[in-house]
Design a protein around this motif. Structure first.
Motif, PDB file in Angstrom:
ATOM      1  N   THR A 132       3.332  -7.122  -0.361  1.00  0.00           N
ATOM      2  CA  THR A 132       3.274  -6.875  -1.805  1.00  0.00           C
ATOM      3  C   THR A 132       1.987  -7.467  -2.377  1.00  0.00           C
ATOM      4  N   ARG A 133       1.651  -8.654  -1.941  1.00  0.00           N
ATOM      5  CA  ARG A 133       0.433  -9.309  -2.424  1.00  0.00           C
ATOM      6  C   ARG A 133      -0.822  -8.552  -1.938  1.00  0.00           C
ATOM      7  N   GLU A 134      -0.726  -8.013  -0.729  1.00  0.00           N
ATOM      8  CA  GLU A 134      -1.865  -7.279  -0.167  1.00  0.00           C
ATOM      9  C   GLU A 134      -2.195  -6.040  -1.000  1.00  0.00           C
ATOM     10  N   ASP A 135      -1.160  -5.442  -1.560  1.00  0.00           N
ATOM     11  CA  ASP A 135      -1.335  -4.223  -2.345  1.00  0.00           C
ATOM     12  C   ASP A 135      -1.756  -4.625  -3.761  1.00  0.00           C
ATOM     13  N   TYR A 136      -3.017  -4.976  -3.908  1.00  0.00           N
ATOM     14  CA  TYR A 136      -3.456  -5.641  -5.127  1.00  0.00           C
ATOM     15  C   TYR A 136      -3.597  -4.716  -6.325  1.00  0.00           C
ATOM     16  N   TYR A 137      -3.552  -3.420  -6.111  1.00  0.00           N
ATOM     17  CA  TYR A 137      -3.813  -2.535  -7.232  1.00  0.00           C
ATOM     18  C   TYR A 137      -2.540  -2.103  -7.961  1.00  0.00           C
ATOM     19  N   TRP A 175     -17.968  -1.500   0.537  1.00  0.00           N
ATOM     20  CA  TRP A 175     -16.724  -1.961  -0.061  1.00  0.00           C
ATOM     21  C   TRP A 175     -15.726  -2.319   1.036  1.00  0.00           C
ATOM     22  N   GLY A 176     -14.532  -2.687   0.603  1.00  0.00           N
ATOM     23  CA  GLY A 176     -13.457  -2.941   1.563  1.00  0.00           C
ATOM     24  C   GLY A 176     -13.216  -1.746   2.464  1.00  0.00           C
ATOM     25  N   PHE A 219      -5.920   2.941  -3.523  1.00  0.00           N
ATOM     26  CA  PHE A 219      -6.992   2.101  -4.010  1.00  0.00           C
ATOM     27  C   PHE A 219      -7.096   0.817  -3.196  1.00  0.00           C
ATOM     28  N   THR A 220      -6.038   0.511  -2.469  1.00  0.00           N
ATOM     29  CA  THR A 220      -5.981  -0.765  -1.786  1.00  0.00           C
ATOM     30  C   THR A 220      -6.713  -0.720  -0.457  1.00  0.00           C
ATOM     31  N   ALA A 221      -7.940  -1.220  -0.432  1.00  0.00           N
ATOM     32  CA  ALA A 221      -8.658  -1.373   0.834  1.00  0.00           C
ATOM     33  C   ALA A 221      -8.243  -2.737   1.355  1.00  0.00           C
ATOM     34  N   VAL A 222      -7.340  -2.750   2.342  1.00  0.00           N
ATOM     35  CA  VAL A 222      -6.700  -4.012   2.726  1.00  0.00           C
ATOM     36  C   VAL A 222      -7.659  -5.144   3.102  1.00  0.00           C
ATOM     37  N   PRO A 223      -8.847  -4.860   3.680  1.00  0.00           N
ATOM     38  CA  PRO A 223      -9.713  -6.016   3.990  1.00  0.00           C
ATOM     39  C   PRO A 223     -10.118  -6.811   2.749  1.00  0.00           C
ATOM     40  N   ASP A 224     -10.071  -6.178   1.578  1.00  0.00           N
ATOM     41  CA  ASP A 224     -10.379  -6.919   0.361  1.00  0.00           C
ATOM     42  C   ASP A 224      -9.328  -7.987   0.071  1.00  0.00           C
TER      43      ASP A 224
END
Lengths: 409, 406
Positions: A204-209, B145-146, B171-176
């Protein structure tokens, strides 16, 4: 570096990565396996495809740089030995079901009574508290429950797992960092503490958007969009087919994208693909109020352009022109990456039992003073029993033989 | 909070943008460090100018994205190109333990803020250069970017079904989300090294290098067996069933992961032991793997009768790992575990108002983080100039008039 410290690693697959990272930072990590060896040693692939608990690449990759002993902590005698080890240790990491360590009499309360400086990190599917604390979760289940899997796949189709063992590595990273924060606190206060980490929360935290952005401010589920990225009002392409595979590139507006978009236009022009894009003033181009038609109009010739070149050619053009195109690398590309080669990334690890020495993924970062990288291969079953039980705890060979017979070690 | 936080007393100056750099700083600020964020009103960092904005009205203090990655920091808007601005920055370097930046590789050096320069001002400074590919090497010019490190590290290659192209998790590029943790660990190790030796150091932290470890077994399968391991989607070589299954409802799914014989028996019991489960085709893991498509088809027939939550509950009560493919709405509004563990905090921001923030994914018994919202642009200019840099109010006003602090 964190030298002169010891971690006792009781984890299963969900937590291997944590101990591995702590070992890279210089901590003496002892992997404690049940007598006979950890079941994860049976996970493939295997060295030269011969299944064997001493040839599992899964085991090699996630337990390198640790020492290994066997100990049955389910047995009372094993628990006594474990407590002796805790007295001299700095970290305990474990990933058994919530409450299991307490049932064994090895919960944080008991361990901190033996050693108040101990930092204990528990990695569990959903955490030690709450209505789901007894639920089981694997890598896949944590990914689903944490929310990130709702974003991967094609619209209406089956949600896709991110790369395999991703959540386990993610949780291990969080756990190692949390343990190090606790250690930093201990250097100033002298006190240990307990860390309760949840696999599902990690995703959940990883999915920051999504939280808070998409839900709270747009009230939508971004959903699964294949190889596109939903950017609040429009979709843009993240993955592009090229001559021999795929590359990634994303369109940006504003000052962030202006210079790059101009360079890309020049590239398109040289290839006779500029068309309508010649009318765009990239200094004024942005995403506010933009339509999907406009995005498609821009992306169509770009898509044509990328198809004309290979991954390598696009990377070269990217460097030459100041673009941000990267190849979607498979493990071969990765191994051959000129960037990683330049940085002496690959670290050769000896496997004397296999008469082989093999390149492993290397440094976590570069430093003028420290090295955080793999040190040696993963332990064999019970490899350090003698060193720990005889050398450190002072058991004589008779005691060790009896413990072996009883299945304690 | 009456308890001391782990990083209380640690001082960080950061000049960062987007996610990778700012999120590294947030690990320190949330756990008690005093983190000063260098900003420019002329060139606001990406997070400040990223939609969505509060009420859809753009503005540097209205972006939720910025606040997510800059919790608890102090903002200082200063023109680093101005000689006086440069002096102020060097004053902060002298004050700091850590200088943290993720500008384009080479920019710091070009501006006269390279490690050697900073060391002259403070001998034991810890400098953290954070980037996608590292500060040196043939591909540094690509940067990106990520998503670039996701592609380069092999992650994108495995984000897919065997018969599809690579997929993108939105939108979530996990390495970020991952890179900042490695940077934070490097920073903590450097603080410890300084405590023991009195020496500072230079750190070059890329997103790419730690990410490669996430594919460890697949990488070793190449370096040891010379094989490019194919992508496998949601399946797993050691489990069956192991996939997402369609459930009742609009685009609703649950996952089920059966690894052991015991779990398979329990799974069959939940389904009411229908005849097909007794067939030799499904008796063992290897036979289930051979007939996996048929197995999945039969399971879907069953799961479609129930909501994903019903499937999860039945399976979990029988000891079978299963879960809802939760979307953000499920997590925010329905997940009782998220509520019980207070995973989502409500933060208050002067302009944005109340908003949800996901805390770090672990609970610490002695030193829980103190998470506060992000700063307004230039909010702490006066404090930083007078309290930290020790200047008078008159000097501060002069700097504003000369647009050094703006």
């Amino acid at each position: 570096m964190l030298s002169g410290l010891r971690a006792l690693d009781l984890t299963s697959e969900a937590g291997f990565f944590c101990g591995k990272l702590l070992a890279y930072f210089g901590i003496d990590v002892i992997k404690i396996e049940p007598p006979g060896g950890d079941p994860a040693r049976n996970i493939g692939p295997f060295y030269h495809d011969i299944p064997d608990p001493e040839r599992s690449l899964y085991w090699f990759a996630f337990n390198d740089s640790k020492k290994g002993i066997t100990l049955n902590i389910e047995a009372p005698e094993g628990q006594d030995i474990f407590k002796k080890l805790v007295a001299k240790a700095d970290f305990v990491i474990e990933s058994s079901p919530a409450g299991h360590m307490e049932r064994l009499g090895l919960g944080y309360r008991e361990l901190s009574a033996i050693n108040p400086r101990i930092i204990m990190t528990s990695i569990s599917p959903f955490g030690q508290t709450g209505p789901y604390r007894d639920y089981k979760a694997t890598d896949l289940v944590a990914m689903a429950m944490g929310g990130i899997m709702s974003l991967t796949g094609v619209p209406g189709g089956v949600p896709c797992r991110l790369s395999p063992y991703h959540t386990y590595c993610l949780a291990g990273t969080n756990a190692a960092l949390a343990s190090m924060i606790a250690y930093h606190h201990r250097t100033r206060s002298g006190e240990g503490q307990y860390i309760d980490l949840s696999l599902a929360e990690c995703t959940t935290r990883e999915d920051y958007y999504e939280v808070p952005v998409s839900w709270e401010f747009g009230h939508y589920n971004a959903g699964r969009n294949g190889d596109l990225m939903f950017r609040y009002n429009v979709y843009t392409r993240t993955i592009w087919p090229c001559k021999d595979g795929h590359v990634t590139w994303s369109l940006f507006g504003g000052t962030i994208g202006a210079e790059e978009n101009k360079q890309l236009s020049k590239f398109l022009e040289e290839e006779g693909l500029l068309g309508k894009l010649k009318d765009i003033d990239w200094d004024k181009f942005g995403f506010d109020g933009i339509t999907q038609e406009k995005i498609d109009e821009i992306e169509e010739p770009v898509s044509e352009l990328f198809k004309r070149f290979t991954k390598k050619e696009l990377e070269d053009e990217s460097l030459k022109r100041g673009l941000r195109i990267s190849p979607v690398s498979d493990v071969k590309d990765l191994y051959e990456s000129r960037q990683l080669q330049f940085r002496n990334y690959w670290k050769t690890i000896e496997h004397p039992e296999l008469s082989d020495a093999v390149p492993y993924p290397g440094q976590l970062f570069q430093s003028s003073e420290m090295k955080a990288e793999p040190r040696h291969r993963a332990p064999l079953i019970g490899e350090h029993n003698q060193e720990i039980y005889q050398g450190e705890l002072g058991f004589d060979s008779n005691t060790i033989a009896v413990l072996k017979e009883k299945g304690v070690i | 909070m009456d308890k001391r936080l782990p990083f209380e007393g640690v001082k960080v100056v950061e000049w960062t943008q987007a996610i990778n750099g700012p999120w590294t700083g947030a690990w320190f600020s949330d756990f008690g460090a005093e983190v000063i964020k260098i900003e420019s009103t002329k060139f606001p960092e990406m997070g400040r100018v990223s939609s969505p904005y509060k009420d859809n009205i753009p503005g540097p203090n209205r972006s939720v994205t910025f606040n997510t990655f800059n919790t608890g920091k102090k903002s200082f808007t200063v023109d680093l190109k101005h000689p006086r601005g440069r002096e102020l920055f060097m004053g902060l370097v002298q004050w700091a333990d850590i200088v943290l930046q993720n500008q384009r590789p080479g920019l710091m050096k070009k501006m006269g803020f390279g490690y050697e320069e900073l060391r002259k001002v403070k001998e034991d400074i810890i400098v953290m250069d954070i980037s996608i590919m590292g500060q040196e090497g043939p591909l540094v010019g690509v940067g990106g970017w990520g998503s670039n490190s996701m592609a380069q590290s092999g992650q994108f290659y495995y984000y897919r079904f065997p018969d599809s192209g690579p997929l993108s998790p939105g939108f979530t590029a996990v390495p970020d989300a991952i890179g900042p943790m490695y940077a934070a660990m490097a920073g903590i190790a450097a603080l410890d090294y300084k405590r023991q030796t009195g020496k500072g150091q230079y750190l070059d932290i890329s997103q790419l290098e730690p990410m490669v470890h996430f594919l460890g077994p697949a990488v070793l399968n190449y370096t040891m067996n010379n094989r490019i391991q194919p992508p496998i989607g949601s399946r797993d070589p050691d489990a069956a069933p192991h996939n997402a299954f369609r459930c009742r409802g609009d685009d609703r799914w649950c996952v089920i992961a059966v690894f052991t014989d015991q779990e398979w028996q329990a799974f069959c019991r939940v389904l009411g032991n229908p005849e097909w489960t007794q067939s030799a085709k499904f008796a063992t893991l290897s036979s289930r793997k051979e007939n996996e498509s048929e197995l999945e088809e039969r399971i879907s027939q069953w799961t479609m009768q129930y909501t994903p939550r019903e499937v999860m509950t039945m399976m979990q009560e029988a000891g079978v790992p299963a879960g809802v493919v939760q979307n953000v709405e499920d997590i925010v509004d329905f997940d009782p575990q998220v509520k019980a563990r207070e995973l989502l905090l409500t933060l208050h921001h002067e302009v944005v108002g109340d908003y949800l923030h996901t805390r770090w994914p672990f609970i610490m018994s002695n030193t829980p983080p103190d998470i506060k919202t992000g700063p307004l642009m230039g909010e702490h200019n006066h404090y930083i100039c007078t309290e930290i840099l020790g200047m008078s109010d008159e000097e501060f006003v002069e700097l504003i008039n000369e647009e050094v602090v703006a």
